[in-house]
Enzyme design. Structure first.
Site, PDB file in Angstrom:
ATOM      1  N   PHE A 218      25.275  25.958 -61.364  1.00  0.00           N
ATOM      2  CA  PHE A 218      26.530  25.230 -61.197  1.00  0.00           C
ATOM      3  C   PHE A 218      26.264  23.952 -60.417  1.00  0.00           C
ATOM      4  O   PHE A 218      25.151  23.673 -60.002  1.00  0.00           O
ATOM      5  CB  PHE A 218      27.595  26.098 -60.531  1.00  0.00           C
ATOM      6  CG  PHE A 218      28.992  25.585 -60.790  1.00  0.00           C
ATOM      7  CD1 PHE A 218      29.454  25.425 -62.092  1.00  0.00           C
ATOM      8  CD2 PHE A 218      29.824  25.229 -59.749  1.00  0.00           C
ATOM      9  CE1 PHE A 218      30.727  24.919 -62.341  1.00  0.00           C
ATOM     10  CE2 PHE A 218      31.099  24.737 -59.983  1.00  0.00           C
ATOM     11  CZ  PHE A 218      31.553  24.583 -61.275  1.00  0.00           C
ATOM     12  N   ASP A 219      27.309  23.142 -60.231  1.00  0.00           N
ATOM     13  CA  ASP A 219      27.111  21.765 -59.763  1.00  0.00           C
ATOM     14  C   ASP A 219      26.399  21.668 -58.419  1.00  0.00           C
ATOM     15  O   ASP A 219      25.394  20.953 -58.294  1.00  0.00           O
ATOM     16  CB  ASP A 219      28.431  20.994 -59.751  1.00  0.00           C
ATOM     17  CG  ASP A 219      29.565  21.691 -59.032  1.00  0.00           C
ATOM     18  OD1 ASP A 219      29.315  22.708 -58.339  1.00  0.00           O
ATOM     19  OD2 ASP A 219      30.716  21.231 -59.155  1.00  0.00           O
TER      20      ASP A 219
ATOM     21  N   LYS B 262      35.112  32.969 -52.878  1.00  0.00           N
ATOM     22  CA  LYS B 262      35.559  33.517 -54.158  1.00  0.00           C
ATOM     23  C   LYS B 262      35.852  35.002 -53.972  1.00  0.00           C
ATOM     24  O   LYS B 262      36.962  35.376 -53.595  1.00  0.00           O
ATOM     25  CB  LYS B 262      34.512  33.282 -55.256  1.00  0.00           C
ATOM     26  CG  LYS B 262      34.418  31.844 -55.735  1.00  0.00           C
ATOM     27  CD  LYS B 262      33.552  30.984 -54.853  1.00  0.00           C
ATOM     28  CE  LYS B 262      33.216  29.649 -55.465  1.00  0.00           C
ATOM     29  NZ  LYS B 262      32.467  28.787 -54.508  1.00  0.00           N
TER      30      LYS B 262
ATOM     31  N   ALA C 258      28.602  34.786 -56.221  1.00  0.00           N
ATOM     32  CA  ALA C 258      29.925  34.376 -55.741  1.00  0.00           C
ATOM     33  C   ALA C 258      31.040  35.204 -56.368  1.00  0.00           C
ATOM     34  O   ALA C 258      32.071  35.443 -55.734  1.00  0.00           O
ATOM     35  CB  ALA C 258      30.147  32.894 -56.029  1.00  0.00           C
TER      36      ALA C 258
ATOM     37  N   ASP D 251      23.117  34.402 -57.728  1.00  0.00           N
ATOM     38  CA  ASP D 251      24.239  33.648 -57.180  1.00  0.00           C
ATOM     39  C   ASP D 251      25.449  34.546 -57.418  1.00  0.00           C
ATOM     40  O   ASP D 251      25.979  34.627 -58.521  1.00  0.00           O
ATOM     41  CB  ASP D 251      24.388  32.307 -57.894  1.00  0.00           C
ATOM     42  CG  ASP D 251      25.632  31.539 -57.439  1.00  0.00           C
ATOM     43  OD1 ASP D 251      26.475  32.116 -56.731  1.00  0.00           O
ATOM     44  OD2 ASP D 251      25.781  30.364 -57.827  1.00  0.00           O
TER      45      ASP D 251
ATOM     46  N   HIS E 159      31.379  13.898 -60.820  1.00  0.00           N
ATOM     47  CA  HIS E 159      32.748  14.314 -61.133  1.00  0.00           C
ATOM     48  C   HIS E 159      33.607  14.413 -59.872  1.00  0.00           C
ATOM     49  O   HIS E 159      34.825  14.302 -59.951  1.00  0.00           O
ATOM     50  CB  HIS E 159      32.747  15.643 -61.897  1.00  0.00           C
ATOM     51  CG  HIS E 159      31.969  16.730 -61.241  1.00  0.00           C
ATOM     52  ND1 HIS E 159      30.620  16.660 -61.023  1.00  0.00           N
ATOM     53  CD2 HIS E 159      32.356  17.940 -60.747  1.00  0.00           C
ATOM     54  CE1 HIS E 159      30.202  17.761 -60.417  1.00  0.00           C
ATOM     55  NE2 HIS E 159      31.235  18.551 -60.233  1.00  0.00           N
TER      56      HIS E 159
ATOM     57  N   TYR F 209      29.329  33.962 -28.627  1.00  0.00           N
ATOM     58  CA  TYR F 209      28.358  33.099 -29.298  1.00  0.00           C
ATOM     59  C   TYR F 209      27.289  33.913 -30.023  1.00  0.00           C
ATOM     60  O   TYR F 209      26.911  33.593 -31.160  1.00  0.00           O
ATOM     61  CB  TYR F 209      27.696  32.146 -28.295  1.00  0.00           C
ATOM     62  CG  TYR F 209      26.729  31.177 -28.952  1.00  0.00           C
ATOM     63  CD1 TYR F 209      27.183  29.962 -29.451  1.00  0.00           C
ATOM     64  CD2 TYR F 209      25.388  31.505 -29.102  1.00  0.00           C
ATOM     65  CE1 TYR F 209      26.313  29.091 -30.088  1.00  0.00           C
ATOM     66  CE2 TYR F 209      24.510  30.639 -29.734  1.00  0.00           C
ATOM     67  CZ  TYR F 209      24.978  29.431 -30.225  1.00  0.00           C
ATOM     68  OH  TYR F 209      24.112  28.569 -30.864  1.00  0.00           O
TER      69      TYR F 209
END
Length: 458
Positions: free
Chosen positions: A122-123, A256, A215, A213, A448, A70
């Site tokens: 991004f979204d 990604k 990714a 960001d 979307h 844990y």
């Protein structure tokens, strides 16, 4: 030089080969929204490169060593060690995926009414900002407006507009600036190191946190080595390390460029910010040494973060994207130039000029790719970015009507991409037969993902 994947296939998974009639039934049942399709109804899945890559034998071997303790698991320290060496940030926390990392970091940084600035949010990034009752503003560089231009870094932020905003009346409301590398919402275009460095300097001058960001940090680093003078002799690892050290913190989905089904991290320099993030993480994701991830996932990510920076892997991935772009162009289908790596962005508005923005040409092309060839993808056009009225009619269209063909890592071969190009060519022969679509129902944000549509003959 011919395309050759720098790996051989050891385990295979069958893909569905469906009929046109079956696909028509499936798409109708799904409300003409590919997000509602079952995976076993899809032949080639280019919906996302997030969590859809193929893991390596080395990753699976590492996962077998996973420590599921844990607190203080060995797996966490292996994960932390790789990221610490790569990013240089002293405070690193795992999270189960990128949007969770965003929620934690943004929640610790923002107050209602603030503004965030980006080359393009991004979204889910935009949604996490808006859920905190803040405003997300995009400042793409002017070169991004020309979809056919071969400008090498159309993912850059507009530095002049960034400075105007930071020095203008809204400057005091800016909570942070976040640079997305590569710029996914900006057609997958890369960001130059010069642009990252200049944006970071502006932010420091105005005492505004500068975030990445990250990714697709490895793919951005590869494109820097190929396109930016002064970096041609650098390795992707060297470029990535420098990019992280130009920022105050970062978030990254590792689904990604971690080449894994699940995982993310957030990291920062500021110890006070780290303490606030740790409290939110523990309350919502898990203890600081697992953050919602199992030990075997942390070990798989640690290995994936090494593999993603290998030049042979990045070279072959870029070559595959360029090959598909060339085949599409030869079929009479334009894609945003120059091709990036993680996805191709098809110019649906140009291919389907008979469909007005209010009948969503990007969505129409995405539906037609599924109907013709069982290919699943998504639009980045007026369905995603446009403004609608209460009757779901378009008020303000998106600047472009694009379709994103996201390329999963190490999943599809050259023949699969040739099949995608052949399907595009079939559509391009008679584009006028593609119907438009109207919206039947939707949701206030991330529409979307959730909208249901219906075809409209043009």
């Amino acid at each position: 030089m011919p395309i050759i994947e720098p790996y051989r296939i050891k385990v295979v998974e069958p893909i569905p080969l469906t009929t046109r009639e079956a696909r028509e039934r499936s798409l109708s049942r799904a409300g003409y929204n590919a997000f509602n399709l079952r995976a076993d109804e899809v032949t080639i899945d280019l919906m996302s490169d997030s969590g859809t890559g193929a893991v390596s034998v080395a990753q699976e071997s590492a996962a077998a060593l996973g420590d599921e303790s844990y607190a203080g698991a060995r797996s966490f320290y292996r994960f932390h060690g790789v990221l610490s060496e790569l990013t240089g940030f002293p405070h690193i926390f795992p999270a189960h995926q990128g949007r969770a990392a965003e929620r934690i970091l943004f929640g610790a940084l923002l107050e209602p009414g603030q503004i965030t600035l980006s080359n393009t949010h991004f979204d889910t990034t935009r949604a996490n900002v808006e859920l905190l009752r803040c405003e997300a503003r995009d400042l793409p560089c002017p070169e991004a407006a020309d979809l056919d231009s071969l400008d090498p870094f159309k993912g850059n932020i507009d530095l002049a507009e960034l400075e105007r905003t930071l020095t203008g009346p809204d400057g005091g409301r800016v909570g942070f600036v976040i640079m997305t590398i590569t710029n996914n919402g900006g057609a997958g275009q890369p960001v130059s190191m010069a642009n990252i460095e200049a944006a970071g300097a502006l932010c420091r001058r105005h005492h505004v946190p500068f975030l990445l960001d990250a990714a697709r940090f490895a793919e951005n680093a590869w494109l820097v080595t190929q396109r930016e003078p002064g970096y041609e002799h650098c390795s992707p690892t060297e470029v990535a390390r420098k990019a992280f050290r130009l920022a105050d913190g970062c978030v990254a989905s590792l689904k990604k460029d971690g080449i894994s089904p699940m995982g993310a991290f957030l990291a920062m320099n500021d110890p006070e910010l780290a303490s606030r993030c740790e409290l939110i993480l523990t309350a919502t994701e898990g203890f600081r040494t697992y953050g919602g991830l199992a030990g075997h996932e942390l070990d798989r990510l640690a290995q994936g973060l090494r593999e993603v920076l290998e030049p042979d892997y990045l070279r072959s991935r870029a070559a595959a994207a360029a090959h598909l772009a060339q085949l599409a162009n030869e079929a009479g289908v334009d894609v945003v130039q120059p091709p990036g790596i993680h996805a191709l962005y098809v110019n649906a508005g140009r291919l389907l000029p008979h469909i007005p923005p209010g009948r969503f040409p990007g969505h129409a092309l995405a539906c037609q790719l599924y109907l013709e060839g069982g290919i699943r993808c998504v639009e980045l056009g007026s369905l995603y970015l446009g403004t609608l009225d209460d009757d779901y009619e378009l008020v303000t269209p998106a600047p472009y009507e694009l379709v994103r063909l996201a390329l999963p890592r190490r999943v599809y071969t050259q023949s699969h991409y040739e099949y995608v190009a052949e399907t595009l060519a079939t559509i391009a022969k008679n584009p006028e037969r593609v119907p438009g679509y109207r919206m039947v129902e939707t949701t206030p944000i991330l529409r979307h993902f959730n909208s249901r549509m219906a075809p409209v003959q043009m």
